[in-house]
Scaffold this motif. Structure first.
Motif, PDB file in Angstrom:
ATOM      1  N   PHE A  86     -46.783  12.834   3.370  1.00 44.51           N
ATOM      2  CA  PHE A  86     -46.269  14.033   2.707  1.00 44.51           C
ATOM      3  C   PHE A  86     -46.246  15.216   3.669  1.00 44.51           C
ATOM      4  CE2 PHE A  86     -45.032  16.451  -0.867  1.00 44.51           C
ATOM      5  CZ  PHE A  86     -45.666  17.680  -0.797  1.00 44.51           C
ATOM      6  N   HIS A  89     -43.321  14.797   6.036  1.00 44.08           N
ATOM      7  CA  HIS A  89     -42.083  15.148   5.326  1.00 44.08           C
ATOM      8  C   HIS A  89     -41.935  16.668   5.201  1.00 44.08           C
ATOM      9  CE1 HIS A  89     -38.997  15.279   2.223  1.00 44.08           C
ATOM     10  NE2 HIS A  89     -39.817  16.007   1.479  1.00 44.08           N
ATOM     11  N   SER A  90     -43.022  17.361   4.823  1.00 44.01           N
ATOM     12  CA  SER A  90     -42.960  18.811   4.637  1.00 44.01           C
ATOM     13  C   SER A  90     -42.683  19.543   5.940  1.00 44.01           C
ATOM     14  CB  SER A  90     -44.273  19.317   4.032  1.00 44.01           C
ATOM     15  OG  SER A  90     -44.468  18.788   2.742  1.00 44.01           O
ATOM     16  N   SER A 121     -40.647  16.581  -6.513  1.00 48.53           N
ATOM     17  CA  SER A 121     -40.655  16.040  -5.153  1.00 48.53           C
ATOM     18  C   SER A 121     -40.804  14.529  -5.199  1.00 48.53           C
ATOM     19  CB  SER A 121     -41.782  16.660  -4.330  1.00 48.53           C
ATOM     20  OG  SER A 121     -41.947  15.999  -3.100  1.00 48.53           O
ATOM     21  N   VAL A 123     -41.154  12.500  -2.607  1.00 48.84           N
ATOM     22  CA  VAL A 123     -42.199  12.058  -1.680  1.00 48.84           C
ATOM     23  C   VAL A 123     -43.579  12.299  -2.276  1.00 48.84           C
ATOM     24  CG1 VAL A 123     -43.159  12.349   0.630  1.00 48.84           C
ATOM     25  CG2 VAL A 123     -40.693  12.502   0.284  1.00 48.84           C
ATOM     26  N   ALA A 124     -43.757  13.443  -2.956  1.00 47.87           N
ATOM     27  CA  ALA A 124     -45.039  13.712  -3.613  1.00 47.87           C
ATOM     28  C   ALA A 124     -45.338  12.634  -4.647  1.00 47.87           C
ATOM     29  CB  ALA A 124     -45.007  15.088  -4.264  1.00 47.87           C
TER      30      ALA A 124
END
Length: 531
Positions: A86, A89-90, A121, A123-124
């Motif tokens: 994560f 990604h961020s 999100s 991915v989250a």
């Protein structure tokens, strides 16, 4: 009995929370002071905060003043290794003003809570992160960073973690700002040294009357020409066509006559397109065998970027100096700037005042975090003005406590009298503000006088504090006092009884000291009674 037990347990829990927060602030402050750079300081804050509130992931977003977007700080804290996905990604994202959770917090300057961030999100959701909340770090109404924290389960709004992290952010904001300023200063210095090391010099020969005889390609480029030939053809009068100040060439010639050379002769000059640049000249006068001046020869460097870097460096240093003055007393800041590594001083007679807001815990539960911070800022700003008025020295604030001393760095014979006047003024000022704001808080103050040791603690020496029995007793005078009163020791009473009105309280049990006779400071005596 059960109700009393529950109340006692609640009070114990609240006390433990307060002690935990104070220990956390002290430990985190020490760690930030020791951090090598701004990102390291952020990493410490994220890890410490996640561990304090028992959340799973923390990240930070930094405003870019040039592009006006939020950028990832490139540091995060993940309790479990798979959560790093994560963070990666961020790190590839940016947020504009008022866009996304970080952007909304940046724009509103207020905390925000998401019960299930996984719905926003992908991915989250994939890594299992759900609840999220964010808090801004603010200094002088500017957002320095936005902290976001995540939990692996859906959690409905909770005030405690927001208040706790916001209190941490408020307390650590000046340290974060200092680390940010240090980072900017380090980058500016690196840029400055890089530009100096990579400078390309122009080479020239010119007549005493101000015309070039020869030039190399580097000189042509410095002045914006395509070739040395173009430069020689177009520049017929150096003083008029190159120097921004037409008299600058005369000063160059005068220096040559005096010393037969010039070194680092800096001037503002024109390029072919009319733009101005800063140049630095190193040159010498060439004579024939009879001593007749033939020409000047030397080098020219374009130092525009260096000049700008120096100005930026100067600005950054001024910011650092101002920041030091906001954190430390002026004399201590000056000693630190003079590279004095260890600072520890003994003082034989120092007045110490502690003040605390009674009813503050209940007050906190009835107002928003922003209202709480604004209220404390209003109260302590008023106290700061009183400190300056009475020529005293503010040492620190911890939560809702305020500490000020007299006779420490600003030498004055009547420092105890000044502390007493400060206490009376604090009561008046505090009551006035509470009435205006409709708040039912009261002020409890304690005063003692005696010897102390003062110095700077921390490896990077940015915390100035006092130690000794005098400080402990002054603190006990406050904590064992009565709301709305100024409790003082018998020593204070004996030294001020002719100028101030006191009321004897009697014997009070003081932790670590046993029974002590204490007094309440009620006001000033009339001029007639003083005589």
């Amino acid at each position: 009995m059960t109700e009393q037990n529950l109340q006692l347990q609640a009070e114990i829990a609240e006390k433990e929370r307060a002690e935990t927060k104070i220990r956390f602030l002290l430990d985190t402050t020490q760690s930030i002071n020791n951090a090598e750079d701004f990102n390291s300081a952020l990493a410490i804050i994220l890890q410490s905060c996640c561990q304090l509130i028992n959340w799973d992931f923390g990240e930070a977003w930094i405003p870019n003043k040039v592009t006006n977007v939020l950028e990832y700080s490139q540091v995060w804290y993940a309790r479990e290794p798979h959560l790093d996905r994560f963070g990666i990604h961020s790190s590839k994202l940016i947020f504009s003003y008022n866009n996304g959770l970080p952007g909304e917090i940046w724009a509103s300057k207020k905390p925000q809570w998401k019960e299930d961030f996984a719905t926003e999100s992908k991915v989250a959701a994939e890594v299992g992160l759900k609840a999220a909340f964010g808090v801004p770090i603010i200094v002088e109404n500017l957002v320095l960073a936005v902290l976001i924290f995540f939990k692996k389960k859906v959690i409905y709004f909770q005030l405690y973690p927001i208040e706790l992290i916001q209190a941490v952010a408020t307390q650590l904001a000046s340290l974060v700002q200092r680390k940010q300023a240090e980072e900017a200063l380090r980058i500016a210095e690196q840029r400055y040294h890089g530009m100096v090391e990579n400078a390309v010099d122009g080479i020239f020969q010119s007549t005493p009357h101000g015309r070039f005889i020869s030039a190399n390609m580097a000189l042509a480029r410095i002045y914006g020409y395509h070739s040395p030939e173009e430069l020689l053809k177009n520049i017929k009068d150096i003083s008029r066509q190159l120097y921004y100040d037409p008299n600058r060439r005369q000063k160059f010639v005068a220096a040559m006559k005096a010393d037969n050379a010039v070194y680092n002769f800096e001037s503002l000059a024109y390029r072919k397109d009319g733009q101005t640049i800063w140049i630095s000249e190193n040159a010498r006068a060439v004579h024939d065998s009879q001593g007749k001046l033939l020409y000047y020869e030397g080098t020219v460097s374009n130092v525009t970027e260096r000049k700008m870097a120096q100005e930026a460096l100067k600005f950054q240093r001024k910011q650092m100096e101002q920041l030091l003055l906001n954190i430390l007393p002026a004399q201590i800041a000056q000693r630190l700037q003079q590279e004095q590594r260890a600072i520890a001083d003994s003082f034989d007679d120092v007045s110490v005042l502690f003040a605390d807001l009674v009813g503050f815990t209940e007050f906190c539960s009835n107002v928003s975090p922003i209202e709480l911070v604004n209220f404390l800022n209003l109260i302590f700003s008023e106290f700061d003005q009183l400190t300056q008025k009475h020529h005293l020295e503010k040492i620190k604030t911890i939560g809702d406590a305020y500490m000020v001393v007299g006779g420490l760095l600003v030498q004055q014979d009547k420092h105890l009298e000044a502390i007493a006047n400060m206490a009376l003024d604090m009561q008046v000022s505090f009551d006035r503000l509470c009435k205006r704001l409709g708040t039912a808080l009261t002020l409890r103050i304690g005063i003692h006088v005696g010897p102390v040791v003062a110095g700077v603690i921390g490896q990077t020496k940015f915390i100035y504090d006092l130690w000794g029995d005098t400080v402990n007793i002054a603190s006990r005078m406050e904590s064992s006092g009565i709301a709305g009163e100024v409790q003082v020791t018998s020593i204070v009473y004996q030294r001020l009884q002719k100028k101030f009105v006191f009321e004897e309280r009697g014997q009070v049990s003081i932790k670590g000291k046993g029974d002590m006779t204490t007094y309440f400071l009620k006001g000033k005596t009339s001029p007639e009674k003083r005589d």
